[in-house]
Design a protein around this motif. Structure first.
Motif, PDB file in Angstrom:
ATOM      1  N   THR A  11       0.948  -1.217  -0.127  1.00 35.14           N
ATOM      2  CA  THR A  11       0.036  -0.046  -0.050  1.00 35.14           C
ATOM      3  C   THR A  11       0.927   1.129   0.012  1.00 35.14           C
ATOM      4  O   THR A  11       0.473   2.453  -0.140  1.00 35.14           O
ATOM      5  CB  THR A  11      -0.762   0.012   1.232  1.00 35.14           C
ATOM      6  N   GLY A  12       2.160   1.042   0.353  1.00 37.85           N
ATOM      7  CA  GLY A  12       2.939   2.370   0.502  1.00 37.85           C
ATOM      8  C   GLY A  12       2.979   3.022   2.088  1.00 37.85           C
ATOM      9  O   GLY A  12       3.909   3.726   2.237  1.00 37.85           O
ATOM     10  N   ASN A  13       2.107   2.328   2.927  1.00 34.97           N
ATOM     11  CA  ASN A  13       1.989   2.726   4.397  1.00 34.97           C
ATOM     12  C   ASN A  13       2.624   1.618   5.120  1.00 34.97           C
ATOM     13  O   ASN A  13       2.345   0.156   5.029  1.00 34.97           O
ATOM     14  CB  ASN A  13       0.727   2.961   4.626  1.00 34.97           C
ATOM     15  N   LYS A  14       3.938   1.718   5.572  1.00 36.45           N
ATOM     16  CA  LYS A  14       4.871   0.832   6.081  1.00 36.45           C
ATOM     17  C   LYS A  14       3.808   0.030   7.206  1.00 36.45           C
ATOM     18  O   LYS A  14       4.146  -1.001   7.382  1.00 36.45           O
ATOM     19  CB  LYS A  14       6.164   1.453   6.629  1.00 36.45           C
ATOM     20  N   ALA A  15       3.221   0.889   8.154  1.00 36.59           N
ATOM     21  CA  ALA A  15       2.310   0.346   9.429  1.00 36.59           C
ATOM     22  C   ALA A  15       1.546  -0.765   8.796  1.00 36.59           C
ATOM     23  O   ALA A  15       1.431  -1.856   9.022  1.00 36.59           O
ATOM     24  CB  ALA A  15       1.979   1.175  10.061  1.00 36.59           C
ATOM     25  N   ILE A  16       0.888  -0.449   7.628  1.00 37.67           N
ATOM     26  CA  ILE A  16      -0.137  -1.371   7.066  1.00 37.67           C
ATOM     27  C   ILE A  16       0.376  -2.448   6.377  1.00 37.67           C
ATOM     28  O   ILE A  16       0.006  -3.692   6.514  1.00 37.67           O
ATOM     29  CB  ILE A  16      -1.369  -0.546   6.037  1.00 37.67           C
ATOM     30  N   ASP A  17       1.467  -2.277   5.802  1.00 38.13           N
ATOM     31  CA  ASP A  17       2.206  -3.411   4.992  1.00 38.13           C
ATOM     32  C   ASP A  17       2.775  -4.686   5.987  1.00 38.13           C
ATOM     33  O   ASP A  17       2.622  -5.513   5.357  1.00 38.13           O
ATOM     34  CB  ASP A  17       3.203  -2.788   3.902  1.00 38.13           C
ATOM     35  N   ASP A  18       3.148  -3.904   6.987  1.00 36.36           N
ATOM     36  CA  ASP A  18       3.824  -4.837   8.115  1.00 36.36           C
ATOM     37  C   ASP A  18       2.648  -5.612   8.539  1.00 36.36           C
ATOM     38  O   ASP A  18       2.919  -6.665   8.875  1.00 36.36           O
ATOM     39  CB  ASP A  18       4.588  -4.003   9.298  1.00 36.36           C
ATOM     40  N   GLN A  19       1.483  -4.974   8.859  1.00 35.85           N
ATOM     41  CA  GLN A  19       0.607  -5.575   9.557  1.00 35.85           C
ATOM     42  C   GLN A  19       0.071  -6.795   8.454  1.00 35.85           C
ATOM     43  O   GLN A  19      -0.326  -7.928   8.881  1.00 35.85           O
ATOM     44  CB  GLN A  19      -0.623  -4.709   9.789  1.00 35.85           C
ATOM     45  N   HIS A  20      -0.146  -6.352   7.155  1.00 37.75           N
ATOM     46  CA  HIS A  20      -0.605  -7.445   5.993  1.00 37.75           C
ATOM     47  C   HIS A  20       0.314  -8.474   6.212  1.00 37.75           C
ATOM     48  O   HIS A  20      -0.131  -9.589   5.855  1.00 37.75           O
ATOM     49  CB  HIS A  20      -0.672  -6.689   4.908  1.00 37.75           C
ATOM     50  N   ARG A  21       1.812  -8.228   6.122  1.00 46.22           N
ATOM     51  CA  ARG A  21       2.701  -9.213   6.104  1.00 46.22           C
ATOM     52  C   ARG A  21       2.509 -10.267   7.033  1.00 46.22           C
ATOM     53  O   ARG A  21       2.452 -11.625   6.911  1.00 46.22           O
ATOM     54  CB  ARG A  21       3.957  -8.623   5.982  1.00 46.22           C
ATOM     55  N   GLU A  22       2.182  -9.769   8.439  1.00 43.51           N
ATOM     56  CA  GLU A  22       2.066 -10.543   9.612  1.00 43.51           C
ATOM     57  C   GLU A  22       0.782 -11.060   9.503  1.00 43.51           C
ATOM     58  O   GLU A  22       0.729 -12.672   9.672  1.00 43.51           O
ATOM     59  CB  GLU A  22       2.071  -9.619  10.952  1.00 43.51           C
ATOM     60  N   LEU A  23      -0.104 -10.730   9.120  1.00 46.37           N
ATOM     61  CA  LEU A  23      -1.388 -11.530   9.026  1.00 46.37           C
ATOM     62  C   LEU A  23      -1.448 -12.423   7.867  1.00 46.37           C
ATOM     63  O   LEU A  23      -1.681 -13.721   8.185  1.00 46.37           O
ATOM     64  CB  LEU A  23      -2.530 -10.456   8.645  1.00 46.37           C
ATOM     65  N   ILE A  24      -0.703 -12.364   6.936  1.00 45.55           N
ATOM     66  CA  ILE A  24      -0.639 -13.373   5.811  1.00 45.55           C
ATOM     67  C   ILE A  24       0.334 -14.501   6.338  1.00 45.55           C
ATOM     68  O   ILE A  24       0.049 -15.680   6.086  1.00 45.55           O
ATOM     69  CB  ILE A  24      -0.013 -12.690   4.364  1.00 45.55           C
ATOM     70  N   SER A  25       1.397 -14.156   7.032  1.00 47.57           N
ATOM     71  CA  SER A  25       2.128 -15.135   7.718  1.00 47.57           C
ATOM     72  C   SER A  25       1.385 -16.067   8.495  1.00 47.57           C
ATOM     73  O   SER A  25       1.333 -17.117   8.574  1.00 47.57           O
ATOM     74  CB  SER A  25       3.267 -14.582   8.338  1.00 47.57           C
ATOM     75  N   ARG A  26       0.442 -15.427   9.327  1.00 50.23           N
ATOM     76  CA  ARG A  26      -0.267 -16.181  10.303  1.00 50.23           C
ATOM     77  C   ARG A  26      -1.498 -17.059   9.577  1.00 50.23           C
ATOM     78  O   ARG A  26      -1.573 -18.085  10.139  1.00 50.23           O
ATOM     79  CB  ARG A  26      -0.925 -15.302  11.273  1.00 50.23           C
ATOM     80  N   ILE A  27      -1.698 -16.411   8.664  1.00 44.99           N
ATOM     81  CA  ILE A  27      -2.922 -17.442   7.697  1.00 44.99           C
ATOM     82  C   ILE A  27      -2.249 -18.493   6.942  1.00 44.99           C
ATOM     83  O   ILE A  27      -2.677 -19.637   7.167  1.00 44.99           O
ATOM     84  CB  ILE A  27      -3.586 -16.440   6.707  1.00 44.99           C
ATOM     85  N   ASP A  28      -0.910 -18.308   6.587  1.00 45.69           N
ATOM     86  CA  ASP A  28      -0.140 -19.374   6.116  1.00 45.69           C
ATOM     87  C   ASP A  28       0.250 -20.331   7.129  1.00 45.69           C
ATOM     88  O   ASP A  28      -0.069 -21.663   6.734  1.00 45.69           O
ATOM     89  CB  ASP A  28       1.154 -18.799   5.191  1.00 45.69           C
ATOM     90  N   GLN A  29       0.518 -19.960   8.226  1.00 45.59           N
ATOM     91  CA  GLN A  29       0.985 -20.947   9.258  1.00 45.59           C
ATOM     92  C   GLN A  29      -0.357 -21.797   9.606  1.00 45.59           C
ATOM     93  O   GLN A  29      -0.362 -23.101  10.000  1.00 45.59           O
ATOM     94  CB  GLN A  29       1.339 -20.267  10.635  1.00 45.59           C
TER      95      GLN A  29
END
Length: 52
Positions: A11-29
């Motif tokens: 998105t270009g927003n570091k905080a949102i992108d970091d949250q999305h990375r974490e969420l996707i990682s948790r879904i993958d797990q």
């Protein structure tokens, strides 16, 4: 099935992108746990992590 964060999700927003990375990682797990049939307790713990 492997779920990963890709550049088209940035998105270009570091905080949102970091949250999305974490969420996707948790879904993958969670998906890995379900696919490996590690048991209900492990799946529940993994699912709980998605809620926090």
């Amino acid at each position: 099935m492997k779920i990963t964060f890709s550049d088209n999700l940035i998105t270009g927003n570091k905080a949102i992108d970091d949250q999305h990375r974490e969420l996707i990682s948790r879904i993958d797990q969670f998906i890995k746990v379900c696919e490996n049939k590690d048991g209900k307790v492990t799946a529940k713990k993994s699912l709980f992590k998605l809620t926090i």
